[in-house]
Design a protein around this motif. Sequence first.
Motif, short mmCIF file in Angstrom:
data_model
loop_
_atom_site.label_atom_id
_atom_site.label_comp_id
_atom_site.label_asym_id
_atom_site.label_seq_id
_atom_site.Cartn_x
_atom_site.Cartn_y
_atom_site.Cartn_z
N GLU A 142 5.71 23.70 3.65
CA GLU A 142 4.48 23.08 4.09
C GLU A 142 3.71 22.58 2.87
OE1 GLU A 142 0.29 24.38 6.34
OE2 GLU A 142 1.92 25.84 6.03
N ILE A 143 3.07 21.44 3.00
CA ILE A 143 2.28 20.86 1.91
C ILE A 143 0.80 21.09 2.19
CG2 ILE A 143 1.73 18.79 0.60
CD1 ILE A 143 4.63 19.72 0.34
N THR A 144 0.11 21.75 1.27
CA THR A 144 -1.33 21.98 1.41
C THR A 144 -2.04 21.47 0.15
OG1 THR A 144 -1.32 24.19 0.41
CG2 THR A 144 -0.86 24.05 2.77
N SER A 145 -3.35 21.35 0.23
CA SER A 145 -4.18 20.92 -0.90
C SER A 145 -3.66 19.64 -1.54
CB SER A 145 -4.26 22.04 -1.96
OG SER A 145 -4.73 23.23 -1.40
N PHE A 146 -3.24 18.70 -0.72
CA PHE A 146 -2.62 17.47 -1.19
C PHE A 146 -3.68 16.41 -1.47
CE2 PHE A 146 -0.64 13.30 -0.40
CZ PHE A 146 0.52 13.39 -1.15
N GLY A 147 -3.68 15.84 -2.67
CA GLY A 147 -4.65 14.81 -2.98
C GLY A 147 -4.31 14.07 -4.25
N ARG A 148 -4.80 12.83 -4.36
CA ARG A 148 -4.56 12.03 -5.56
C ARG A 148 -5.41 12.52 -6.72
NH1 ARG A 148 -3.48 5.59 -4.70
NH2 ARG A 148 -2.42 5.68 -2.67
N LYS A 149 -4.85 12.41 -7.92
CA LYS A 149 -5.61 12.64 -9.15
C LYS A 149 -5.97 11.28 -9.72
CE LYS A 149 -4.19 15.93 -11.93
NZ LYS A 149 -5.19 16.97 -11.76
N SER A 150 -7.18 11.16 -10.23
CA SER A 150 -7.66 9.85 -10.68
C SER A 150 -7.14 9.45 -12.05
CB SER A 150 -9.19 9.84 -10.72
OG SER A 150 -9.68 10.83 -11.62
N SER A 151 -6.62 10.41 -12.83
CA SER A 151 -6.18 10.10 -14.18
C SER A 151 -4.93 9.22 -14.16
CB SER A 151 -5.87 11.40 -14.94
OG SER A 151 -4.87 12.12 -14.26
N GLY A 152 -4.73 8.47 -15.24
CA GLY A 152 -3.55 7.63 -15.36
C GLY A 152 -3.81 6.21 -14.85
N PHE A 153 -3.09 5.24 -15.43
CA PHE A 153 -3.26 3.85 -15.05
C PHE A 153 -1.98 3.27 -14.47
CE2 PHE A 153 -6.55 4.57 -18.15
CZ PHE A 153 -7.62 3.83 -17.69
N SER A 154 -0.94 4.02 -14.36
CA SER A 154 0.35 3.46 -14.01
C SER A 154 0.92 4.13 -12.77
CB SER A 154 1.31 3.59 -15.19
OG SER A 154 2.54 3.02 -14.90
N TRP A 155 1.55 5.27 -12.93
CA TRP A 155 2.07 6.02 -11.79
C TRP A 155 0.91 6.58 -10.97
CZ3 TRP A 155 7.45 7.32 -11.08
CH2 TRP A 155 8.30 6.78 -12.04
N ILE A 156 1.13 6.69 -9.66
CA ILE A 156 0.17 7.39 -8.80
C ILE A 156 0.51 8.87 -8.84
CG2 ILE A 156 -0.67 7.67 -6.44
CD1 ILE A 156 -0.04 4.74 -5.96
N LEU A 192 0.82 -1.20 0.00
CA LEU A 192 0.00 0.00 0.00
C LEU A 192 0.85 1.25 0.00
CD1 LEU A 192 -2.65 -1.07 2.69
CD2 LEU A 192 -2.79 -1.30 0.20
N VAL A 193 0.40 2.26 -0.72
CA VAL A 193 1.03 3.57 -0.68
C VAL A 193 0.20 4.43 0.26
CG1 VAL A 193 1.70 5.60 -2.02
CG2 VAL A 193 1.88 3.32 -3.04
N ASN A 194 0.78 4.78 1.38
CA ASN A 194 0.09 5.53 2.42
C ASN A 194 0.18 7.02 2.11
OD1 ASN A 194 -0.18 7.10 4.96
ND2 ASN A 194 -0.47 5.07 5.88
N ASP A 195 -0.96 7.63 1.77
CA ASP A 195 -0.95 9.03 1.35
C ASP A 195 -0.45 9.97 2.44
OD1 ASP A 195 -1.99 8.03 -0.95
OD2 ASP A 195 -3.94 9.00 -0.80
N GLY A 231 6.60 31.44 -1.53
CA GLY A 231 5.15 31.51 -1.50
C GLY A 231 4.52 30.18 -1.83
N ASP A 232 3.39 30.19 -2.52
CA ASP A 232 2.69 28.96 -2.90
C ASP A 232 3.07 28.54 -4.32
OD1 ASP A 232 1.50 29.06 -0.47
OD2 ASP A 232 -0.53 29.45 -1.20
N ARG A 233 3.46 27.26 -4.46
CA ARG A 233 3.76 26.71 -5.78
C ARG A 233 2.88 25.48 -6.01
NH1 ARG A 233 9.69 25.02 -6.62
NH2 ARG A 233 9.48 24.29 -4.46
N LYS A 234 2.16 25.48 -7.13
CA LYS A 234 1.34 24.32 -7.48
C LYS A 234 2.23 23.30 -8.19
CE LYS A 234 -2.80 25.12 -9.12
NZ LYS A 234 -3.89 25.66 -9.99
N LEU A 235 2.31 22.10 -7.60
CA LEU A 235 3.22 21.09 -8.12
C LEU A 235 2.49 19.75 -8.27
CD1 LEU A 235 6.35 21.84 -5.87
CD2 LEU A 235 5.93 22.62 -8.21
N ILE A 236 3.17 18.84 -8.97
CA ILE A 236 2.66 17.49 -9.19
C ILE A 236 3.73 16.50 -8.71
CG2 ILE A 236 2.01 15.76 -10.92
CD1 ILE A 236 -0.12 17.88 -10.59
#
Length: 356
Positions: free
Chosen positions: A46-60, A23-26, A72-77
């Motif tokens: 600090e990490i905010t607005s953290f959540g999985r995206k449903s797209s893709g079949f391979s990498w999480i 299991l990958v523990n979020d 400041g705030d950087r939107k990342l993947i």
Amino acid sequence: MQEAAKRSDDVPGAGPEPVRPVLVNDDAVRSALAQHLSRISGQRTEITSFGRKSSGFSWITYAFVARSSAEGDRKLILRVGPPNGLFAPYSVLPQVTALQSLAGTGVPVPALVSSAQDGAEIGFPFFICTHVDGDVPAPWAASELDPDHKRAIARQFVEILASLHRIDASTTPFASLQQGGERAELRAIAGWRASLARPTARYYPLLDWGGRWLYDNCPPPPRRTIVHGDYRIGNFIEDSGRITSILDWELTHLGDPHEDLAWAMMPTFNARSRKLYGVLERAEVIDLYQRASGIPVSDRSLAFYEAYALYQAAAIQMCAVRAFEVDRFNDMRLAVMASQMSSIVRAFERALEAAA
């Protein structure tokens, strides 16, 4: 970050316990991600607005915001390669190489932030890149879009592919992927054949024979180019009528440009249409690609790679079924992939006849 697989003790007369899924523990990933970004930036992050995206079949895939006092705030993947995923074991090298090599070229890609193959801090192979605004068009929803809009996007899609194939790979980090000996196409065919031959895979005699034929009849490339490996509708981001990023470079390699062209035109990725994105006729795609890339398209090579595309698609379906049934990767989309095998095998038979 992970829950190790557990087996029963050797007790006479008792069968082994089922292997528990890894299991990958979020929550653990989020905590480790904050530590990693704090370390590489030299400031508390600090990490905010953290959540999985449903797209893709391979990498999480996780979307999040990295917050620090200096930036400041950087939107990342964040993309993580799970040990029981579709293409496990994972390597970040192809994707990292692509993002490094294509920055500032005519091929739009997200900017690379960080990566690690050993995944010492996150717990799995991973890479982090910038977030790109826009939407990922779904091929099955193509009919809902305006035809003129789709035509403009489809033409951009072909022109970007031509730009990719024009790049001199020897002047980029892609040169490190150039290995001596067997061609990348032949290594890939051999790899898919080995995957389909695993004891847990369902046996399809036509795939067995067809894999040998593909290996023995692979045509020489007109030139060796950077090949995306999964260039299709659904693997790019579109914003306000413009393709802003090409995604999913995990299968990238140096090889025959016909491979990308054949994969992109598969009806599977075009809402079952023989037209690219449901709007561009095959002849129009080929003409546009040839004029934009300067690479002549061989009918024979394209027919070969259309057959290869279906063979690869069949192998991926079986990898997905194995990931779900054997490795217990918890994604119900993988469970239904075997239902597509009969139509893929029939199409592969027709494609082999056309290529032979």
